[in-house]
Motif scaffolding. Structure first.
Motif, PDB file in Angstrom:
ATOM      1  N   PRO A  88      11.528 -15.828   5.092  1.00  0.00           N
ATOM      2  CA  PRO A  88      10.667 -15.059   4.186  1.00  0.00           C
ATOM      3  C   PRO A  88      11.465 -14.395   3.079  1.00  0.00           C
ATOM      4  CG  PRO A  88      10.182 -14.556   6.480  1.00  0.00           C
ATOM      5  CD  PRO A  88      11.439 -15.354   6.474  1.00  0.00           C
ATOM      6  N   ALA A  89      10.979 -14.491   1.852  1.00  0.00           N
ATOM      7  CA  ALA A  89      11.661 -13.877   0.713  1.00  0.00           C
ATOM      8  C   ALA A  89      11.396 -12.379   0.708  1.00  0.00           C
ATOM      9  CB  ALA A  89      11.189 -14.498  -0.590  1.00  0.00           C
ATOM     10  N   PRO A  90      12.362 -11.585   0.210  1.00  0.00           N
ATOM     11  CA  PRO A  90      12.093 -10.157   0.035  1.00  0.00           C
ATOM     12  C   PRO A  90      10.900  -9.978  -0.897  1.00  0.00           C
ATOM     13  CG  PRO A  90      14.418 -10.647  -0.288  1.00  0.00           C
ATOM     14  CD  PRO A  90      13.704 -11.961  -0.232  1.00  0.00           C
ATOM     15  N   VAL A  91      10.059  -9.019  -0.608  1.00  0.00           N
ATOM     16  CA  VAL A  91       8.867  -8.784  -1.429  1.00  0.00           C
ATOM     17  C   VAL A  91       9.219  -7.824  -2.553  1.00  0.00           C
ATOM     18  CG1 VAL A  91       6.517  -7.936  -1.476  1.00  0.00           C
ATOM     19  CG2 VAL A  91       7.351  -9.181   0.530  1.00  0.00           C
ATOM     20  N   PRO A  92       9.259  -8.301  -3.828  1.00  0.00           N
ATOM     21  CA  PRO A  92       9.602  -7.418  -4.953  1.00  0.00           C
ATOM     22  C   PRO A  92       8.419  -6.570  -5.362  1.00  0.00           C
ATOM     23  CG  PRO A  92       9.116  -9.597  -5.767  1.00  0.00           C
ATOM     24  CD  PRO A  92       8.993  -9.668  -4.256  1.00  0.00           C
ATOM     25  N   GLU A  93       8.699  -5.586  -6.206  1.00  0.00           N
ATOM     26  CA  GLU A  93       7.631  -4.784  -6.786  1.00  0.00           C
ATOM     27  C   GLU A  93       6.876  -5.638  -7.796  1.00  0.00           C
ATOM     28  OE1 GLU A  93       6.728  -1.743  -6.026  1.00  0.00           O
ATOM     29  OE2 GLU A  93       8.296  -1.491  -4.542  1.00  0.00           O
ATOM     30  N   THR A  94       5.546  -5.525  -7.817  1.00  0.00           N
ATOM     31  CA  THR A  94       4.736  -6.265  -8.778  1.00  0.00           C
ATOM     32  C   THR A  94       3.677  -5.355  -9.347  1.00  0.00           C
ATOM     33  OG1 THR A  94       3.094  -6.963  -7.171  1.00  0.00           O
ATOM     34  CG2 THR A  94       5.017  -8.387  -7.424  1.00  0.00           C
ATOM     35  N   GLY A  95       2.943  -5.883 -10.332  1.00  0.00           N
ATOM     36  CA  GLY A  95       1.842  -5.119 -10.905  1.00  0.00           C
ATOM     37  C   GLY A  95       0.659  -5.100  -9.970  1.00  0.00           C
TER      38      GLY A  95
ATOM     39  N   GLU B 271      11.146 -21.223 -11.959  1.00  0.00           N
ATOM     40  CA  GLU B 271      12.251 -21.052 -11.024  1.00  0.00           C
ATOM     41  C   GLU B 271      11.934 -21.758  -9.705  1.00  0.00           C
ATOM     42  OE1 GLU B 271      12.927 -16.901 -10.566  1.00  0.00           O
ATOM     43  OE2 GLU B 271      13.171 -16.542 -12.725  1.00  0.00           O
ATOM     44  N   PRO B 272      12.955 -22.029  -8.876  1.00  0.00           N
ATOM     45  CA  PRO B 272      12.686 -22.642  -7.571  1.00  0.00           C
ATOM     46  C   PRO B 272      11.736 -21.765  -6.765  1.00  0.00           C
ATOM     47  CG  PRO B 272      15.041 -22.705  -8.070  1.00  0.00           C
ATOM     48  CD  PRO B 272      14.400 -21.856  -9.132  1.00  0.00           C
ATOM     49  N   PRO B 273      10.712 -22.364  -6.149  1.00  0.00           N
ATOM     50  CA  PRO B 273       9.762 -21.561  -5.383  1.00  0.00           C
ATOM     51  C   PRO B 273      10.375 -21.021  -4.103  1.00  0.00           C
ATOM     52  CG  PRO B 273       9.283 -23.897  -5.118  1.00  0.00           C
ATOM     53  CD  PRO B 273      10.362 -23.789  -6.152  1.00  0.00           C
ATOM     54  N   VAL B 274       9.765 -19.957  -3.583  1.00  0.00           N
ATOM     55  CA  VAL B 274      10.230 -19.392  -2.314  1.00  0.00           C
ATOM     56  C   VAL B 274       9.851 -20.333  -1.185  1.00  0.00           C
ATOM     57  CG1 VAL B 274      10.041 -17.029  -3.165  1.00  0.00           C
ATOM     58  CG2 VAL B 274       8.089 -18.077  -1.993  1.00  0.00           C
TER      59      VAL B 274
END
Length: 207
Positions: free
Chosen positions: A178-185, A25-28
């Motif tokens: 700045p991109a929203p910070v999603p939940e990650t592992g 996908e397009p990078p942030v």
């Protein structure tokens, strides 16, 4: 102390996880970022006793490859150097009943430098705890994945979480959106433990 925390983490389900592969996908927006040195060290990594074994060289290769795949996409005007220390890990073994299936966990410490200024941008190393993606956490990754795939998943999550950390500090790279910070592992909140002194590598490569 780090081993005790990893043992506890490996026996708990992650409260958040991410199996989404986003590299196509397009990078942030990463402002003026361009990847310079990409250094990973694992000579002081601690292993949970029940874990599968991975060598220092294998961890270093997995981390540097994941960092290159994610940050090599950015073509900004300034070089930044990334250093990652592998502090500890647990690679879930096979043959464990589902009800007690451990989870694979990786603990890293990240640092970043402005290459031209030869200046470290973060005052202290950023220690991050990573989990595998959601599918592995439901059953315990030792039951459904080989060791190499576990390492690949953890390294992918490590690079993604470092990218999110950078997004949380837009002034370092002149990031305008700045991109929203999603939940990650990563960074589960289920473990309460005394502060852990991050493992550091010898020499100036990652400190």
């Amino acid at each position: 102390m780090l081993i005790r925390i990893l043992v506890l983490c490996a026996g708990l389900a992650a409260v958040s996880a991410c199996g989404r592969r986003d590299l196509d996908e397009p990078p942030v927006d990463m402002g003026n970022f361009r990847l310079g040195l990409n250094i990973a060290v694992a000579d002081k990594a601690e292993k949970v006793p029940i874990s599968r074994t991975a060598s220092e060289e294998e961890w270093e290769a997995a981390i540097t490859d994941a960092i290159q795949q994610r940050f090599g996409r950015y073509k900004g005007s300034k070089m930044y150097n990334i250093g990652i220390s592998v502090d500890g890990y647990a690679l879930a073994p096979p043959g464990i009943p589902v009800i007690a299936a451990p989870k694979s966990v990786l603990v890293i410490t990240a640092n970043v430098w402005d290459d031209a200024a030869q200046k470290k941008l973060n005052a202290e190393g950023k220690q991050i705890t990573l989990w595998e993606d959601a599918g592995a956490n439901i059953l315990g990754s030792g039951l459904i994945r080989g060791r190499d795939r576990q390492m690949d998943s953890l390294a992918y999550n490590a690079a993604k979480r470092v990218e999110q950390w950078f997004q949380e500090n837009p002034e370092w790279f002149d990031i305008q959106s700045p991109a929203p910070v999603p939940e990650t592992g990563s960074d589960p909140v289920v473990v309460a433990a005394p502060p852990v002194e991050p493992a550091t590598a010898a020499g100036p490569s990652v400190n």
